[in-house]
Design an enzyme around this catalytic site. Structure first.
Site, PDB file in Angstrom:
ATOM      1  N   SER A 120     -49.354  13.606  23.793  1.00  0.00           N
ATOM      2  CA  SER A 120     -50.301  12.575  23.356  1.00  0.00           C
ATOM      3  C   SER A 120     -51.116  12.116  24.557  1.00  0.00           C
ATOM      4  O   SER A 120     -50.653  12.160  25.693  1.00  0.00           O
ATOM      5  CB  SER A 120     -49.551  11.353  22.832  1.00  0.00           C
ATOM      6  OG  SER A 120     -48.505  11.714  21.984  1.00  0.00           O
ATOM      7  N   SER A 147     -77.344  12.570  19.508  1.00  0.00           N
ATOM      8  CA  SER A 147     -77.087  12.360  18.078  1.00  0.00           C
ATOM      9  C   SER A 147     -76.892  10.883  17.802  1.00  0.00           C
ATOM     10  O   SER A 147     -77.110  10.033  18.665  1.00  0.00           O
ATOM     11  CB  SER A 147     -75.884  13.180  17.618  1.00  0.00           C
ATOM     12  OG  SER A 147     -74.706  12.456  17.823  1.00  0.00           O
ATOM     13  N   CYS A 155     -64.607  10.643  19.209  1.00  0.00           N
ATOM     14  CA  CYS A 155     -63.196  10.305  19.349  1.00  0.00           C
ATOM     15  C   CYS A 155     -62.870   9.962  20.799  1.00  0.00           C
ATOM     16  O   CYS A 155     -61.735   9.671  21.133  1.00  0.00           O
ATOM     17  CB  CYS A 155     -62.341  11.456  18.869  1.00  0.00           C
ATOM     18  SG  CYS A 155     -62.595  12.942  19.807  1.00  0.00           S
TER      19      CYS A 155
END
Ligand code: ADP
Length: 478
Positions: free
Chosen positions: A129, A268, A273
């Site tokens: 993680s 954009s 994330c």
């Protein structure tokens, strides 16, 4: 120790694909992915996997039931494993100290406590993680404080660099694998064990080993540098719109400089994330008493927010400054194409702002489930009245019905299928004037203008030759 069994705690976007590829490439190793969530594990064991990733279905089909298992029997998987990946979620804290910025390590801690309680033999514990620097220290503290006699642990950091939407390719053809561990002989031996797994398919020269803290920080640093590139080009897109420059041309021109390179220079709508990792880095810098460094990275996040609100403001302004009572179609809800993941998607920001302004929304995404869209838009952080929001949104199963009778289309995700829609048909079924806001710069703007659409995009002013059209292309003089 030769690794025969691997357990992965957490069957999410990281754990699932990573362990599926390890199982594919290491047929002699038994890989068991466990999760507390029964429903998620049931989905991993079904024909419809809980996450969408191109190529993932085939990998899972090839290995599941042979050397790849998905299970809720966490006890057995930990007891039997030689090596355990911790791939649990590390969301941003929503309460208390560091709220809104620091990573919440409660799931990592939970996983470490479970391992400490269950393990009866030596284990290599690998943090996969994305965690703050020195998180491995916390894991080690928990494990050592609860250590059983004769059981020893080695903690490694092995961050995952896969990008959602291209995860399987990224895992199979990784640019690099990073492994950090203790400098002691036992630490180095553990690093070697993990290397031997990756060496089944990754050339040794692409496996980079470091100390634990470098490895942990490198993951945050990589995401911060990528986010900074996007924020930089997005900041320039605002300059382009104000000056008549075209951000795509600017990106190509600067990308030709080999020091800059052409990748990851696509302006954009914003949203990515990376946000949670950069906020985490900002928080770490503040805690380390490095306010200038914190402010520097905070600005990268701020630019991302600015881009989203700038784009949404443009939508409202173009629709005569009011969307109240109007119907707006949102094409794409995932945070990027080829994934069903909606965490930090710009579509939530766009939808929330339009709903606050009184619009009715018609939403379509090829891979995001209806339930997920309702869940995101009725979340307490997004709305005060879930009932009102539910009444104002409808989710569709195809783009054409989502566009029917709409005043405007806002394209939020760059799905390939949006490039080839029949915009002639769509135009005729929309309210007029018909607007398209291309937040991803993927459509053929000239063709859309020729069809009659009013088109706006990022980083480029699109002129609609109103008079010429009105006069049928002939002279306007009377
Ligand atoms: P990521 O994108 O980092 O992979 P996800 O949210 O997709 O994160 O997945 C993390 C998974 O970890 C979730 O399915 C969650 O249920 C699981 N999880 C969290 N804590 C534990 C735990 N202690 N034991 C097993 N699974 C856990």
């Amino acid at each position: 120790m030769v690794i025969k069994k691997i357990c992965c705690v957490g069957a999410g976007y990281v754990g699932g694909p990573t362990c599926s590829v390890i199982a594919l490439k290491c047929p002699e190793i038994q890989v068991t992915v466990v999760d507390l969530c029964k429903n998620r594990i049931a989905q991993w064991n079904s024909d419809k996997l809980p996450i969408y990733e191109p190529g993932l279905d085939n990998v899972v089909k090839a290995c599941r039931g042979k050397n790849l298992f998905f299970s809720t029997d966490i006890n057995t998987a930990i007891l039997e494993a030689d090596l355990i990946f911790i791939s649990v979620n590390t969301p941003t804290k929503t309460i208390g100290n560091g709220k809104g910025r620091a990573a919440d390590l409660k799931y990592v801690e939970g996983a470490a406590r479970m391992i400490a309680e269950i393990a009866q033999s030596d284990k290599i514990v690998v943090e996969k993680s994305t965690v703050p620097v020195r998180a491995a220290e916390s894991i080690l503290k928990i494990l050592s404080a609860n250590q059983k006699p004769g059981v020893s642990y080695q903690i490694l950091s092995n961050p995952e660099f896969l990008a959602e939407g291209t995860a399987i390719n990224d895992l199979i053809n990784a640019d690099r694998v990073l492994i950090g561990g203790e400098e002691s002989p036992a630490g180095q031996a553990a690093i070697e064990e993990l290397c031997s797994i990756y060496e089944h398919w990754i050339p040794r020269e692409k496996i980079f080993t470091t100390n634990t803290w470098s490895s942990e920080l490198s993951k945050l640093a990589a995401n911060a540098m990528l986010a900074q590139r996007i924020s930089s080009i997005n900041s320039l897109s605002a300059v382009c719109e104000a000056t008549g420059a075209d951000v795509s041309e600017v990106a190509t021109a600067i990308g030709l400089d080999s020091r800059i390179g052409s990748k990851f220079l696509q302006a954009s709508i914003g949203g990515s994330c990376f946000q949670k990792d950069i906020l985490n880095l900002v928080y770490i810098c503040e805690c380390l008493n490095l306010p200038e460094v914190a402010a520097y990275w905070q600005q990268v996040v701020d630019m991302n927010e600015y881009q989203k609100s700038r784009f949404t403001a443009k939508v409202i302004q173009s629709l005569f400054n009011t969307v109240s009572g109007k119907t707006v179609t949102i094409l794409g809800f995932a945070f990027k194409k080829n994934t069903g993941d909606t965490r930090e998607t710009p579509a939530i920001h766009v939808a929330k702002t339009l709903l606050d302004e009184g619009a009715t929304l018609k939403i379509y995404d090829p891979k995001v489930e209806e339930e997920q869209i309702y869940c995101d838009l009725t979340h307490p952080s997004v709305c005060e009245s879930p009932e009102k929001v539910k009444k104002a949104i409808t989710v569709y199963q195809d783009a054409y019905s989502a566009c029917e009778n709409s005043h405007a289309i806002v394209l939020c995700t760059e799905w390939d299928e949006f490039k080839t829609l029949d915009y002639h048909k769509i135009y005729h079924e929309m309210m007029k004037p018909a607007y398209i806001f291309d937040g991803r710069k993927i459509l053929d703007h000239k063709a859309l203008i020729d069809l009659g659409f009013h088109v706006q995009t990022i980083g480029k002013c699109l002129q609609r030759p109103l008079l010429t059209r009105f006069c049928g292309g002939t002279s306007c003089m009377h």
